[in-house]
Design a protein around this motif. Structure first.
Motif, short mmCIF file in Angstrom:
data_model
loop_
_atom_site.label_atom_id
_atom_site.label_comp_id
_atom_site.label_asym_id
_atom_site.label_seq_id
_atom_site.Cartn_x
_atom_site.Cartn_y
_atom_site.Cartn_z
N LEU A 284 -4.69 4.48 7.63
CA LEU A 284 -3.37 3.93 7.31
C LEU A 284 -3.41 2.39 7.32
CD1 LEU A 284 -0.99 6.35 9.27
CD2 LEU A 284 -1.20 6.13 6.80
N LEU A 285 -4.16 1.86 8.28
CA LEU A 285 -4.30 0.40 8.34
C LEU A 285 -5.02 -0.13 7.10
CD1 LEU A 285 -5.15 -0.33 12.09
CD2 LEU A 285 -3.15 -1.09 10.80
N VAL A 286 -6.08 0.60 6.71
CA VAL A 286 -6.84 0.19 5.50
C VAL A 286 -5.91 0.20 4.29
CG1 VAL A 286 -8.65 0.94 3.90
CG2 VAL A 286 -9.09 0.89 6.35
N ILE A 287 -5.04 1.23 4.22
CA ILE A 287 -4.12 1.33 3.07
C ILE A 287 -3.08 0.20 3.12
CG2 ILE A 287 -2.26 2.74 2.10
CD1 ILE A 287 -4.01 5.18 3.02
N VAL A 288 -2.54 -0.04 4.30
CA VAL A 288 -1.48 -1.05 4.43
C VAL A 288 -2.06 -2.45 4.17
CG1 VAL A 288 0.08 -2.16 6.07
CG2 VAL A 288 -0.05 0.32 5.97
N LEU A 289 -3.23 -2.71 4.72
CA LEU A 289 -3.82 -4.05 4.58
C LEU A 289 -4.57 -4.22 3.27
CD1 LEU A 289 -5.19 -4.42 8.22
CD2 LEU A 289 -3.06 -5.33 7.30
N GLY A 290 -4.99 -3.11 2.66
CA GLY A 290 -5.80 -3.14 1.45
C GLY A 290 -4.95 -3.35 0.21
N PRO A 291 -5.39 -2.90 -0.93
CA PRO A 291 -6.64 -2.14 -1.11
C PRO A 291 -7.87 -3.04 -1.10
CG PRO A 291 -5.50 -2.38 -3.20
CD PRO A 291 -4.63 -3.01 -2.19
N THR B 10 0.67 -0.04 -9.24
CA THR B 10 0.72 -1.41 -8.70
C THR B 10 0.38 -1.34 -7.22
OG1 THR B 10 3.01 -1.23 -8.06
CG2 THR B 10 2.58 -2.00 -10.30
N THR B 11 0.12 -2.47 -6.63
CA THR B 11 -0.30 -2.48 -5.22
C THR B 11 0.74 -1.82 -4.31
OG1 THR B 11 -1.50 -4.51 -5.64
CG2 THR B 11 -1.06 -3.98 -3.34
N LEU B 12 2.00 -2.15 -4.54
CA LEU B 12 3.06 -1.58 -3.68
C LEU B 12 3.16 -0.07 -3.89
CD1 LEU B 12 5.34 -2.12 -1.67
CD2 LEU B 12 6.89 -2.35 -3.62
N GLN B 13 3.15 0.34 -5.16
CA GLN B 13 3.23 1.78 -5.45
C GLN B 13 2.04 2.52 -4.84
OE1 GLN B 13 3.27 1.55 -9.70
NE2 GLN B 13 5.50 1.64 -9.86
N PHE B 14 0.87 1.91 -4.97
CA PHE B 14 -0.34 2.52 -4.42
C PHE B 14 -0.22 2.68 -2.91
CE2 PHE B 14 -4.28 1.34 -2.17
CZ PHE B 14 -5.01 2.48 -2.41
N LYS B 15 0.25 1.62 -2.25
CA LYS B 15 0.35 1.67 -0.78
C LYS B 15 1.34 2.75 -0.34
CE LYS B 15 -1.03 -3.02 0.37
NZ LYS B 15 -0.67 -4.27 0.98
#
Lengths: 78, 208
Positions: free
Chosen positions: B47-54, B77-82
């Protein structure tokens, strides 16, 4: 339960103690106590035979049927 | 109410099996606790990798299709992906961890010698239902993703099979969930039979 066990009456008539009867019949005093207090669900013919033999009585002397409906009607009539 | 109750046939064999079940329960409980702890740490990490990533080069496997992470990263998009990955990973991991926790409780009961209990039957049923939910999520989440992608960008090619688990994996998931549920139903019937036998024994104890 409308079946009443009169074992205590028969014991008193024969002037016999529960433990003594249990020894003569060949069952535990604990089981006989269950029967005497009316908690038993059934009695084997073999046990009944021995009880009648030792107490010199008939099965009808040991048990009686008390109909609760008839008792209630008698109370209402009186 | 016999003074001495005769030993039932196979009594020794059954007692030996109970000991084995208890021993197995102790080991399995430790394994489940380890899996649960590892799963929890992994989930938080992912979850951290997803929130801080990609982050480039990363590919998180969450029990869905093999390329769910990379495809969603490429298409959204980054937000949609997260948001998508956070929800998908959260739901799938939550169900997995719940199943592991239920198994931990079941094995704890087995280790304590409580084998045929209503609680165990209920918990095994929960595990079966959770596994069924996981199997269903393997279809529902990618399907919802594909539909959502269609709304966002209709030009995306329809070749999105990589989002779904393979057919053999899907069948395996459903079959294992079904087997666990079947086991819980069999246990439930056995529990009824045990209660019936206990009642008969109580009755027999009051036959003089």
């Amino acid at each position: 339960m409308p079946i009443v066990v009169n074992l205590d009456v028969m014991l008193a008539r024969r002037k016999m103690r529960l433990n003594e009867l249990a020894d003569l019949v060949g069952i535990t005093a604990q089981n006989l106590s269950v029967l005497k207090t009316g908690r038993a669900r059934a009695i084997r013919f073999g046990t009944l035979e021995k009880l009648c033999e030792v107490l010199e009585c008939q099965p009808g002397d040991l048990f009686a049927f008390e109909n609760p409906a008839a008792d209630a009607a008698a109370v209402a009539n009186s | 109410m016999n003074a001495s109750v005769a030993a039932l046939p196979r009594e020794d064999e059954v007692q030996s099996k109970i000991r084995k079940v208890r021993q197995f329960g102790r080991i399995a409980r430790v394994v489940c606790a380890t899996i649960f702890g590892f799963g929890l740490v992994s989930t938080v990490g992912m979850l951290l990798v997803i929130v801080l990533g990609p982050f480039p080069g990363t590919n998180i496997k969450i029990g869905l299709g093999p390329d769910f992470y990379t495809v969603s990263k490429a298409l959204l998009t980054t937000l949609q992906f997260k948001v998508t990955m956070f929800l998908a990973l959260g739901v799938v991991s939550g169900v997995w961890l719940s199943a592991a926790y239920q198994l931990y409780l079941v094995f704890g009961n087995l280790a304590a010698g409580a084998i045929y209990t209503p609680e165990n039957v209920r918990r095994v049923r929960y595990v079966g239902l959770l596994m069924l939910l996981l199997a269903a999520l393997g279809i529902v989440i990618p399907a919802a993703f594909v539909v959502a992608i269609g709304f966002i960008d209709a030009s995306v090619p329809a070749d999105l099979d990589v989002l779904f688990p393979s057919m053999s994996q899907l069948i395996g998931n459903f079959v294992s969930a079904g087997l666990i549920l079947l086991a819980s139903w069999i246990m439930d019937v056995g529990l009824y039979e045990k209660d019936h036998a206990d009642e008969l024994k109580r009755e027999a104890d009051l036959v003089i």
